[in-house]
Design a protein around this motif. Structure first.
Motif, PDB file in Angstrom:
ATOM      1  N   LEU A 160       1.005  -1.533  -0.266  1.00 51.89           N
ATOM      2  CA  LEU A 160       0.304  -0.402   0.374  1.00 51.89           C
ATOM      3  C   LEU A 160       0.956   1.375  -0.209  1.00 51.89           C
ATOM      4  CD1 LEU A 160      -2.871  -1.262   2.696  1.00 51.89           C
ATOM      5  CD2 LEU A 160      -2.952  -0.660   0.011  1.00 51.89           C
ATOM      6  N   GLY A 167       1.118   6.511  -6.953  1.00 51.92           N
ATOM      7  CA  GLY A 167      -0.131   7.321  -6.868  1.00 51.92           C
ATOM      8  C   GLY A 167       0.370   8.838  -6.820  1.00 51.92           C
ATOM      9  N   ILE A 168       1.118   9.265  -6.017  1.00 51.89           N
ATOM     10  CA  ILE A 168       1.637  10.553  -5.860  1.00 51.89           C
ATOM     11  C   ILE A 168       2.270  10.737  -6.914  1.00 51.89           C
ATOM     12  CG2 ILE A 168       3.357  12.014  -4.376  1.00 51.89           C
ATOM     13  CD1 ILE A 168       2.066  10.436  -1.511  1.00 51.89           C
ATOM     14  N   ARG A 201       0.651   3.881  -3.300  1.00 53.19           N
ATOM     15  CA  ARG A 201       0.432   5.282  -2.782  1.00 53.19           C
ATOM     16  C   ARG A 201       1.785   5.868  -3.365  1.00 53.19           C
ATOM     17  NH1 ARG A 201      -0.337   6.782   3.083  1.00 53.19           N
ATOM     18  NH2 ARG A 201      -1.614   5.125   3.293  1.00 53.19           N
TER      19      ARG A 201
END
Length: 159
Positions: free
Chosen positions: A4, A11-12, A8
């Protein structure tokens, strides 16, 4: 949990890349609009300069035509005067100074023929000398016309 966190982070990173790309597109379009505005301003300025130049050229052309006509008229009048001198239709004369005792031949002031008013005595000039005098005045008239043309040109260009 590590998965995760990595997701993340990805994604950032993707969000940053997309944001950076959108900002680049916006900045690029803004630069294009500014360039278009500058090009339009330069074109308008160029058109205004062309209009000024065209107006000046028309003014100078009209001035040239006027001065050429003036020169032509003066030359025509000068030729007519030379012809009249050549045919003895007109004679040039000079006033004689009767008060000068050194001229050797004092002449009394007499009335001219056909006139009841006493006038100063006059002497007619030799036709050849009269032609030379007319030639000199012709050159002077032409020079004055050319000078006025030059002055008009300078005034028009410096406005």
């Amino acid at each position: 949990m590590r998965f995760l966190g990595a997701l993340r982070l990805i994604g950032i990173c993707l969000l940053m890349v997309v944001t950076w790309q959108v900002q680049a597109w916006r900045y690029s379009s803004q630069l294009e609009r500014q360039a278009d505005v500058q090009v339009q301003a330069v074109l308008l300025q160029h058109q205004a300069e062309q209009k000024k130049r065209l107006a000046l050229e028309q003014q100078l052309s009209a001035s040239d035509q006027r001065h050429l006509q003036e020169l032509s008229d003066a030359q025509h009048n000068q030729a007519a005067l030379r012809d009249r001198l050549a045919t003895a239709d007109v004679r040039l004369s000079v006033l004689l100074d009767t008060s000068d005792p050194t001229n050797g031949c004092p002449m009394p002031a007499t009335a001219t023929s056909g006139s009841l008013v006493p006038a100063a005595p006059r002497a007619r000039l030799d036709p050849a000398h009269a032609q030379r005098i007319i030639g000199i005045t012709d050159d002077g008239d032409n020079a004055l016309i050319a000078l006025r043309a030059c002055q008009a040109y300078v005034q028009a260009v410096t406005r």
